[in-house]
Motif scaffolding. Structure first.
Motif, PDB file in Angstrom:
ATOM      1  N   HIS A   3       0.810  -1.215   0.000  1.00 33.03           N
ATOM      2  CA  HIS A   3       0.000   0.000   0.000  1.00 33.03           C
ATOM      3  C   HIS A   3       0.847   1.271   0.000  1.00 33.03           C
ATOM      4  N   ALA A   4       2.080   1.171  -0.495  1.00 35.42           N
ATOM      5  CA  ALA A   4       2.925   2.359  -0.529  1.00 35.42           C
ATOM      6  C   ALA A   4       2.365   3.426  -1.457  1.00 35.42           C
ATOM      7  N   ASP A   5       1.480   3.018  -2.388  1.00 34.21           N
ATOM      8  CA  ASP A   5       0.931   3.973  -3.338  1.00 34.21           C
ATOM      9  C   ASP A   5       0.043   5.014  -2.687  1.00 34.21           C
ATOM     10  N   ILE A   6      -0.459   4.765  -1.457  1.00 33.46           N
ATOM     11  CA  ILE A   6      -1.311   5.751  -0.804  1.00 33.46           C
ATOM     12  C   ILE A   6      -0.541   6.576   0.217  1.00 33.46           C
ATOM     13  N   ARG A   7       0.756   6.351   0.306  1.00 37.39           N
ATOM     14  CA  ARG A   7       1.544   7.177   1.206  1.00 37.39           C
ATOM     15  C   ARG A   7       1.631   8.589   0.638  1.00 37.39           C
ATOM     16  N   PRO A   8       1.337   9.634   1.448  1.00 34.40           N
ATOM     17  CA  PRO A   8       1.368  11.002   0.936  1.00 34.40           C
ATOM     18  C   PRO A   8       2.738  11.369   0.383  1.00 34.40           C
ATOM     19  N   THR A   9       2.732  12.207  -0.643  1.00 36.07           N
ATOM     20  CA  THR A   9       3.988  12.637  -1.238  1.00 36.07           C
ATOM     21  C   THR A   9       4.125  14.148  -1.220  1.00 36.07           C
ATOM     22  N   ARG A  73       1.864  17.807   9.510  1.00 38.97           N
ATOM     23  CA  ARG A  73       3.139  17.221   9.081  1.00 38.97           C
ATOM     24  C   ARG A  73       3.076  15.697   9.132  1.00 38.97           C
ATOM     25  N   SER A  74       2.440  15.158  10.152  1.00 36.87           N
ATOM     26  CA  SER A  74       2.302  13.706  10.254  1.00 36.87           C
ATOM     27  C   SER A  74       1.473  13.143   9.103  1.00 36.87           C
ATOM     28  N   THR A  75       0.461  13.899   8.688  1.00 34.99           N
ATOM     29  CA  THR A  75      -0.328  13.475   7.541  1.00 34.99           C
ATOM     30  C   THR A  75       0.531  13.451   6.277  1.00 34.99           C
ATOM     31  N   ARG A  76       1.318  14.498   6.076  1.00 36.07           N
ATOM     32  CA  ARG A  76       2.186  14.540   4.895  1.00 36.07           C
ATOM     33  C   ARG A  76       3.194  13.395   4.910  1.00 36.07           C
ATOM     34  N   GLU A  77       3.668  13.028   6.084  1.00 35.51           N
ATOM     35  CA  GLU A  77       4.676  11.983   6.201  1.00 35.51           C
ATOM     36  C   GLU A  77       4.072  10.585   6.141  1.00 35.51           C
ATOM     37  N   GLY A  78       2.749  10.497   6.182  1.00 34.22           N
ATOM     38  CA  GLY A  78       2.094   9.214   6.035  1.00 34.22           C
ATOM     39  C   GLY A  78       1.925   8.428   7.311  1.00 34.22           C
ATOM     40  N   THR A  79       2.135   9.052   8.476  1.00 34.57           N
ATOM     41  CA  THR A  79       1.996   8.327   9.741  1.00 34.57           C
ATOM     42  C   THR A  79       0.637   8.533  10.392  1.00 34.57           C
ATOM     43  N   SER A  80      -0.162   9.449   9.872  1.00 35.57           N
ATOM     44  CA  SER A  80      -1.506   9.671  10.401  1.00 35.57           C
ATOM     45  C   SER A  80      -2.352  10.380   9.356  1.00 35.57           C
ATOM     46  N   TRP A 104       2.318   0.761   7.785  1.00 35.61           N
ATOM     47  CA  TRP A 104       1.978   0.332   6.429  1.00 35.61           C
ATOM     48  C   TRP A 104       2.378  -1.108   6.164  1.00 35.61           C
ATOM     49  N   VAL A 105       3.322  -1.637   6.928  1.00 39.72           N
ATOM     50  CA  VAL A 105       3.731  -3.031   6.741  1.00 39.72           C
ATOM     51  C   VAL A 105       2.664  -3.968   7.295  1.00 39.72           C
ATOM     52  N   MET A 106       2.225  -3.708   8.532  1.00 40.83           N
ATOM     53  CA  MET A 106       1.195  -4.539   9.157  1.00 40.83           C
ATOM     54  C   MET A 106      -0.219  -4.110   8.761  1.00 40.83           C
ATOM     55  N   ARG A 107      -0.333  -2.964   8.078  1.00 42.85           N
ATOM     56  CA  ARG A 107      -1.637  -2.418   7.669  1.00 42.85           C
ATOM     57  C   ARG A 107      -2.538  -2.225   8.891  1.00 42.85           C
ATOM     58  N   SER A 108      -1.981  -1.568   9.886  1.00 43.72           N
ATOM     59  CA  SER A 108      -2.724  -1.319  11.120  1.00 43.72           C
ATOM     60  C   SER A 108      -2.569   0.133  11.531  1.00 43.72           C
ATOM     61  N   ALA A 109      -3.471   0.587  12.418  1.00 45.79           N
ATOM     62  CA  ALA A 109      -3.416   1.958  12.915  1.00 45.79           C
ATOM     63  C   ALA A 109      -4.297   2.055  14.149  1.00 45.79           C
ATOM     64  N   ARG A 110      -4.253   3.223  14.802  1.00 47.99           N
ATOM     65  CA  ARG A 110      -5.094   3.498  15.956  1.00 47.99           C
ATOM     66  C   ARG A 110      -5.984   4.692  15.633  1.00 47.99           C
ATOM     67  N   VAL A 111      -7.206   4.653  16.114  1.00 47.20           N
ATOM     68  CA  VAL A 111      -8.111   5.774  15.905  1.00 47.20           C
ATOM     69  C   VAL A 111      -8.331   6.513  17.219  1.00 47.20           C
ATOM     70  N   GLY A 112      -8.516   7.815  17.101  1.00 43.69           N
ATOM     71  CA  GLY A 112      -8.805   8.648  18.267  1.00 43.69           C
ATOM     72  C   GLY A 112      -9.662   9.824  17.847  1.00 43.69           C
ATOM     73  N   LEU A 144      -6.289  -0.437   5.105  1.00 43.87           N
ATOM     74  CA  LEU A 144      -5.743  -1.071   6.303  1.00 43.87           C
ATOM     75  C   LEU A 144      -6.518  -2.350   6.617  1.00 43.87           C
ATOM     76  N   TYR A 145      -5.905  -3.203   7.445  1.00 42.49           N
ATOM     77  CA  TYR A 145      -6.568  -4.437   7.848  1.00 42.49           C
ATOM     78  C   TYR A 145      -7.071  -4.383   9.288  1.00 42.49           C
ATOM     79  N   ARG A 146      -6.367  -3.657  10.160  1.00 39.76           N
ATOM     80  CA  ARG A 146      -6.738  -3.629  11.579  1.00 39.76           C
ATOM     81  C   ARG A 146      -6.717  -2.191  12.097  1.00 39.76           C
ATOM     82  N   LEU A 147      -7.775  -1.817  12.789  1.00 43.19           N
ATOM     83  CA  LEU A 147      -7.854  -0.539  13.483  1.00 43.19           C
ATOM     84  C   LEU A 147      -8.061  -0.799  14.961  1.00 43.19           C
ATOM     85  N   GLU A 148      -7.266  -0.125  15.796  1.00 41.66           N
ATOM     86  CA  GLU A 148      -7.399  -0.247  17.240  1.00 41.66           C
ATOM     87  C   GLU A 148      -7.975   1.029  17.828  1.00 41.66           C
ATOM     88  N   LEU A 149      -8.735   0.869  18.904  1.00 39.92           N
ATOM     89  CA  LEU A 149      -9.296   1.996  19.637  1.00 39.92           C
ATOM     90  C   LEU A 149      -9.077   1.711  21.122  1.00 39.92           C
TER      91      LEU A 149
END
Length: 206
Positions: A3-9, A73-80, A104-112, A144-149
């Motif tokens: 999914h590197a194609d959706i990483r912001p550039t 900045r985190s959005t631009r860097e692709g971490t959030s 992006w490797v595990m296709r996971s993230a956290r929501v808040g 993504l495959y997994r979202l944590e809350l």
């Protein structure tokens, strides 16, 4: 990398606005004093501070603006990916929701998320989380495959929001977040999660 194609550039917020349930989720404007004021008010609200202890709140408009720029900045860097939750018709801000700590490797993230005092009791967080979850776990979307809350034990409204949106309770994380207003004491966290392969939850009523 998956999914590197959706990483912001290059675009400051390359992700789409999200619409539904009478809401529009739009990007925060990192150069807007009005957005910075909303950001500061939400994160300095006593109810927010009761359940969260962020690294930095900011004590004035300038520091709030800098915090908002860090988020962009985190959005631009692709971490959030961070959104301002607004009324779809009037544009009135209701709060914030973010997909954070994206792996992006595990296709996971956290929501808040957080909601301004005047918008509470209207299921704003439930509807915003539903929109973000559907998009984040979909293709096209974040894929993504997994979202944590996670939320502090005792925060019953967050438990209900998670359950309405199909985030299953998975257990208690001991000492996983700071106590309110402190960075030298810890409290337990309830962990919820949703997988892309989970069935959609039953529709919730407005």
């Amino acid at each position: 990398m998956p999914h590197a194609d959706i990483r912001p550039t290059s675009h400051p917020h390359p992700h789409p606005d999200l619409h539904g349930h009478g809401l529009r989720l739009r990007p925060w404007d990192p150069d807007s004093e009005a957005d910075a004021a909303i950001w500061f008010r939400g994160r300095s609200d006593p109810e927010f501070r009761r359940w969260n202890t962020p690294l930095s709140i900011g004590s004035d408009p300038d520091s709030a603006l800098e915090s908002l720029r860090d988020t962009a900045r985190s959005t631009r860097e692709g971490t959030s990916v961070s959104y301002c939750v607004t009324d779809a018709s009037t544009g009135t801000p209701f709060g914030h929701i973010g997909v954070n700590v994206i792996d992006w490797v595990m296709r996971s993230a956290r929501v808040g998320y957080w909601v301004l005092p005047e918008a509470r009791g209207r299921r704003v967080a439930t509807h915003a989380l539903s929109l973000v979850t559907r998009w984040a776990l979909a293709e096209p979307g974040l894929g993504l495959y997994r979202l944590e809350l996670g939320h502090a034990v005792g925060h019953e409204s967050s438990c209900r929001i998670a359950e309405r949106c199909g985030f299953r309770y998975e257990g208690t994380l001991r000492g996983a977040m700071w106590e309110a207003g402190r960075q030298d004491a810890y409290r337990d966290v309830h962990l919820h999660a949703r997988l892309a392969s989970d069935p959609d939850p039953a529709p919730h009523q407005d």
